[in-house]
Scaffold this motif. Sequence first.
Motif, short mmCIF file in Angstrom:
data_model
loop_
_atom_site.label_atom_id
_atom_site.label_comp_id
_atom_site.label_asym_id
_atom_site.label_seq_id
_atom_site.Cartn_x
_atom_site.Cartn_y
_atom_site.Cartn_z
N VAL A 99 0.86 -1.18 0.00
CA VAL A 99 0.00 0.00 0.00
C VAL A 99 0.90 1.24 0.00
O VAL A 99 1.95 1.26 0.64
CB VAL A 99 -0.95 -0.01 1.23
CG1 VAL A 99 -0.18 0.04 2.54
CG2 VAL A 99 -1.96 1.10 1.16
N GLN A 103 -2.30 6.09 -0.71
CA GLN A 103 -3.49 5.25 -0.50
C GLN A 103 -3.88 5.22 0.97
O GLN A 103 -5.07 5.31 1.30
CB GLN A 103 -3.23 3.83 -1.02
CG GLN A 103 -3.15 3.74 -2.52
CD GLN A 103 -2.64 2.40 -3.01
OE1 GLN A 103 -1.91 1.69 -2.31
NE2 GLN A 103 -3.03 2.03 -4.22
N PRO A 176 -8.47 1.11 -3.55
CA PRO A 176 -7.01 1.04 -3.73
C PRO A 176 -6.28 0.93 -2.40
O PRO A 176 -6.53 1.70 -1.48
CB PRO A 176 -6.69 2.37 -4.42
CG PRO A 176 -7.96 2.75 -5.11
CD PRO A 176 -9.06 2.28 -4.21
N GLY A 177 -5.40 -0.06 -2.32
CA GLY A 177 -4.61 -0.28 -1.12
C GLY A 177 -5.23 -1.21 -0.10
O GLY A 177 -4.58 -1.60 0.86
#
Length: 186
Positions: A99, A103, A176-177
């Motif tokens: 990550v 993020q 995302p992440g």
Amino acid sequence: MNTTEERLVDALRSVGDTVSPEDVPPPRFTERRRAGARRPVLIAAAAAAAVIAGGAVAGGVLPSGHKDRRPVAASTGVRVALFLCTRQNRNDNCAGRDVTERQKADLNASLDTDRRVRDVVYVTKERHWEQFRARFKNTRPPALPTTSPESIPPMFIATVGRADVKAFMQFYLGRPGVDTVVIEGR
């Protein structure tokens, strides 16, 4: 059954009571994994679930900036962990990358403004690894030799209202992440 197994059973029952099959998106992987590569991942996943079930928010966690929110009693909220991506994750969302700081900042900002979130903390990768090592140092067979610090993810642990759990999980799963979203056992 030992205490860890009982906690895992409780956590699985909690998920079964809270999430139905249509609430869970289909898996995002397309390639087959090698049989030998699954064991460390499974041990790490089981360990992470046990750490959460045992109270991962012991000392050493960092508040994420929610100054106006008060911790919620377990009876009025459900704790949900957002496990963040590591290089070991093979799902499409992580694509074998850690990550990013951006993020994490985006997730923190989203959790900070999400009205469903009553309380949230961030657990660093290092602190999560310390908790894992302490919890599983005496297991048989030992989990530590097959698990590395790189495979233990950082995470956010959010407390949300019982009625908001499904919508919360659906919203953050796939962001995302975020590797996965897990409900803590009751």
